[in-house]
Design an enzyme around this catalytic site. Structure first.
Site, mmCIF file in Angstrom:
data_model
loop_
_atom_site.group_PDB
_atom_site.id
_atom_site.type_symbol
_atom_site.label_atom_id
_atom_site.label_comp_id
_atom_site.label_asym_id
_atom_site.label_seq_id
_atom_site.Cartn_x
_atom_site.Cartn_y
_atom_site.Cartn_z
ATOM 1 N N HIS A 99 114.070 58.456 12.789
ATOM 2 C CA HIS A 99 113.614 57.989 14.097
ATOM 3 C C HIS A 99 114.744 57.959 15.117
ATOM 4 O O HIS A 99 114.502 58.139 16.311
ATOM 5 C CB HIS A 99 112.969 56.607 13.963
ATOM 6 N N ASP A 100 115.955 57.731 14.668
ATOM 7 C CA ASP A 100 117.092 57.798 15.582
ATOM 8 C C ASP A 100 117.270 59.219 16.102
ATOM 9 O O ASP A 100 117.433 59.444 17.311
ATOM 10 C CB ASP A 100 118.361 57.341 14.862
ATOM 11 N N VAL B 245 115.073 60.881 18.988
ATOM 12 C CA VAL B 245 115.185 60.383 20.366
ATOM 13 C C VAL B 245 116.634 60.522 20.822
ATOM 14 O O VAL B 245 117.517 59.846 20.308
ATOM 15 C CB VAL B 245 114.742 58.911 20.466
ATOM 16 N N ASP C 153 122.438 59.424 17.409
ATOM 17 C CA ASP C 153 123.483 58.701 18.134
ATOM 18 C C ASP C 153 123.402 57.191 17.992
ATOM 19 O O ASP C 153 124.064 56.455 18.719
ATOM 20 C CB ASP C 153 123.437 59.060 19.620
ATOM 21 N N PRO D 230 106.389 60.202 16.037
ATOM 22 C CA PRO D 230 105.012 60.259 15.540
ATOM 23 C C PRO D 230 104.438 58.868 15.320
ATOM 24 O O PRO D 230 105.143 57.965 14.870
ATOM 25 C CB PRO D 230 105.145 61.015 14.207
#
Length: 237
Positions: A64-65, A68, A72, A161
């Site tokens: 999930h990092d 987006v 980072d 998602p």
């Protein structure tokens, strides 16, 4: 699915994760923090003693990092006067977990190597070590990422998602990241993936058993540099 197909599939996926960081190197911390990986592994091993789900949760945090802005650590930033945390984006809110373990890893690393290792690299190493500790493969991790000073909750809501989305909507989101349907099956939060956790019987060390609540949805079948090999065994037992 053939081994060569998985090799191609996930090498491409992790090339996406590392994209934009051409200067990364597996030896980035060899001199400044040579025991980094073992420190991260030790904290996760401790966490697994009381939380069998934590390995899967740490893998998901990294996923999930990276979806987006890039890999980072922006997912770790809390709300401030100028930051709207990605933690409160719909796909993460009351869903993404393991932040406390990441904090514990960071503290342990800082005790040995103060001011050296980025949180983004800690997330990447934690994901790899989580796979290994769950009986899966290891891979070489390019290191040297810099931590973001900004978060993007709007993009998190748009790019990540969600479990209420249709298959076509999920496929579209993965396509936007140059990923295909097989990548979706391997990584989609919609499958509510957990690591296939095998727990040793304390009384009979040679006997291994799986918790009902950790029934296997995923298995890890092979390894190569910077590649995760995942496939779904079953979604209904």
């Amino acid at each position: 699915m053939a081994f060569s197909h998985f090799t191609l599939l996930v090498t491409i996926f992790f090339a996406f994760l590392v994209g934009g960081f051409a200067q990364l190197s597996p030896t980035f911390y060899d001199e400044s923090c040579p025991n980094l990986t073992s420190i991260v592994r030790g904290v996760i091993e401790d966490a697994l003693l009381t939380d069998a789900r934590i390995a899967g949760s740490l893998i998901r945090l990294h996923f999930h990092d990276c979806f987006v802005i890039g890999c980072d650590a922006s997912i770790l930033l809390d709300n401030t006067a100028t930051i709207e945390s990605e933690k409160e984006a719909a796909p993460n809110n009351n869903s993404a977990r393991g932040y406390n373990v990441v904090d514990n890893i960071k503290s342990a690393v800082e005790n040995v190597c103060p001011g050296v290792v980025s949180c983004a690299d800690i997330l990447a190493i934690a994901a790899e070590e989580s796979v290994c500790l769950s009986g899966g493969p290891s891979w070489t991790i390019p290191l040297g990422r810099r931590d973001s000073l900004i978060a993007n909750r709007t993009l998190a809501n748009e790019a990540l998602p969600g479990f209420r989305e249709t298959l076509d909507e999920l496929k579209s989101k993965f396509s936007d990241q140059n990923l295909d349907t097989t990548d979706l099956v391997a990584l989609s939060a919609r499958a509510a993936p957990t690591v296939a956790t095998k727990q040793k019987n304390n009384k009979k060390s040679k006997e291994k058993k799986e918790s009902i609540h950790e029934r296997r949805l995923w298995s890890y079948t092979a390894c190569a540099d910077d590649a995760l090999y995942l496939h779904m065994e079953s979604s209904n037992g």
